[in-house]
Design an enzyme around this catalytic site. Structure first.
Site, mmCIF file in Angstrom:
data_model
loop_
_atom_site.group_PDB
_atom_site.id
_atom_site.type_symbol
_atom_site.label_atom_id
_atom_site.label_comp_id
_atom_site.label_asym_id
_atom_site.label_seq_id
_atom_site.Cartn_x
_atom_site.Cartn_y
_atom_site.Cartn_z
ATOM 1 N N SER A 37 1.309 3.662 -3.338
ATOM 2 C CA SER A 37 0.836 5.050 -3.321
ATOM 3 C C SER A 37 1.958 6.020 -3.659
ATOM 4 O O SER A 37 1.745 7.023 -4.348
ATOM 5 C CB SER A 37 0.231 5.380 -1.956
ATOM 6 O OG SER A 37 1.207 5.364 -0.930
ATOM 7 N N LYS A 38 3.156 5.728 -3.192
ATOM 8 C CA LYS A 38 4.286 6.611 -3.489
ATOM 9 C C LYS A 38 4.745 6.462 -4.936
ATOM 10 O O LYS A 38 5.232 7.426 -5.552
ATOM 11 C CB LYS A 38 5.438 6.323 -2.528
ATOM 12 C CG LYS A 38 5.175 6.769 -1.096
ATOM 13 C CD LYS A 38 4.996 8.280 -1.001
ATOM 14 C CE LYS A 38 4.975 8.764 0.432
ATOM 15 N NZ LYS A 38 4.865 10.235 0.538
ATOM 16 N N LEU B 233 0.824 -1.204 0.000
ATOM 17 C CA LEU B 233 0.000 0.000 0.000
ATOM 18 C C LEU B 233 0.860 1.256 0.000
ATOM 19 O O LEU B 233 0.648 2.171 -0.803
ATOM 20 C CB LEU B 233 -0.937 0.006 1.212
ATOM 21 C CG LEU B 233 -2.052 -1.025 1.197
ATOM 22 C CD1 LEU B 233 -2.826 -0.980 2.510
ATOM 23 C CD2 LEU B 233 -2.994 -0.792 0.026
ATOM 24 N N TYR B 234 1.836 1.301 0.875
ATOM 25 C CA TYR B 234 2.679 2.496 0.995
ATOM 26 C C TYR B 234 3.480 2.728 -0.275
ATOM 27 O O TYR B 234 3.462 3.828 -0.844
ATOM 28 C CB TYR B 234 3.611 2.338 2.195
ATOM 29 C CG TYR B 234 4.520 3.523 2.411
ATOM 30 C CD1 TYR B 234 4.005 4.764 2.754
ATOM 31 C CD2 TYR B 234 5.900 3.403 2.288
ATOM 32 C CE1 TYR B 234 4.829 5.862 2.961
ATOM 33 C CE2 TYR B 234 6.738 4.487 2.494
ATOM 34 C CZ TYR B 234 6.197 5.712 2.828
ATOM 35 O OH TYR B 234 7.013 6.795 3.026
ATOM 36 N N LEU B 235 4.171 1.682 -0.748
ATOM 37 C CA LEU B 235 5.013 1.863 -1.936
ATOM 38 C C LEU B 235 4.175 2.076 -3.192
ATOM 39 O O LEU B 235 4.562 2.845 -4.081
ATOM 40 C CB LEU B 235 5.939 0.659 -2.110
ATOM 41 C CG LEU B 235 6.941 0.416 -0.973
ATOM 42 C CD1 LEU B 235 7.864 -0.735 -1.323
ATOM 43 C CD2 LEU B 235 7.740 1.669 -0.650
#
Length: 243
Positions: free
Chosen positions: A158-159, A154-156
């Protein structure tokens, strides 16, 4: 003392703590008038403003939830009303949900992408409309997008979206002399880096340590300077040599 950003106005989203706070403080030390954006912790934002003021700088705190486009527009409206035209925007807000992809819920997805991707998208959109010709737009990503980590889909993800926004917008704003770059910190001493991972993270850098927020902030302020006028559409790695 030289203040190359004197007369400039800057917005730094998510700047009540961590890397955002460090960026706001260094921009102010270089002469910029800085908006310290926060979502819920007014005291933390006021502490940043007080620290900047104590060092002779100019700053004010403005509340806005970056995941809400109406709040983003209000943030820019208030900045223009109180400080004048905007020269520098640093889209720094970021949150993480760390869990295996198969365990991530729709609510997790909406939370992370709603802030990191959607929030940054509309921050960049307002910046594109309002930053003066020759201005600077910086979006904070992460060095993790070029590495392989479990439990960070999720984090990567979105980035990764943020990095593509930067590439496209840099082309769209080039005729106005506005630079648009991504800044990707590595392992940095913030609350996003778990204590259990810090020794391993330090060992991945040739310097044998994790980064300090100021290490990243100095790179951000370089990207906001006139010296960075020939850099645009780039993803600048600020990870202490971690590859």
């Amino acid at each position: 003392m030289s203040q190359p950003l004197r007369g400039k106005t800057a917005i730094v989203t998510g700047s009540s703590r961590g890397i955002g706070r460090a960026i706001a403080e260094v921009l102010a030390a270089d002469g910029a008038s800085v908006v310290v954006n926060y979502v819920g912790n007014r005291k933390a934002a006021d502490d940043v403003v007080a620290a900047i003021s104590a060092n002779g700088g100019k700053a004010l705190a403005i509340q806005a939830d970056i995941s809400m486009p109406a709040d983003v527009r209000r943030l820019f409206d208030e900045t223009e009303s109180r400080l004048g035209a905007i020269d520098i925007v640093v889209a720094n807000v970021g949150i993480a949900v760390i869990k295996p992809l198969v365990e991530a819920s729709e609510a997790d997805f909406d939370l992370v992408f709603g802030t990191n991707a959607k929030g940054t998208f509309f921050t960049l959109q307002e910046a594109a409309k309002r930053v003066r010709d020759g201005g600077r737009i910086i979006a904070v990503s992460t060095g993790g997008t070029k590495m392989f980590f479990t439990q960070t889909a999720l984090y990567l993800g979105s980035k990764g979206a943020v990095e593509q926004f930067v590439r496209v917008l840099s082309r769209e704003l080039g005729p106005r002399g506005v630079t648009v770059n991504a800044l990707s910190p590595g392992f940095t001493d913030t609350e996003l880096l778990p204590e259990r991972d810090r020794a391993v993270a330090a060992g991945m850098s040739p310097f044998g340590r994790i980064g300090a927020p100021r290490d990243v902030a100095d790179v951000a302020v370089f990207l906001a300077s006139d010296e960075a006028r020939w850099l645009t559409g780039e993803n600048i790695q600020a990870g202490g040599g971690v590859a």
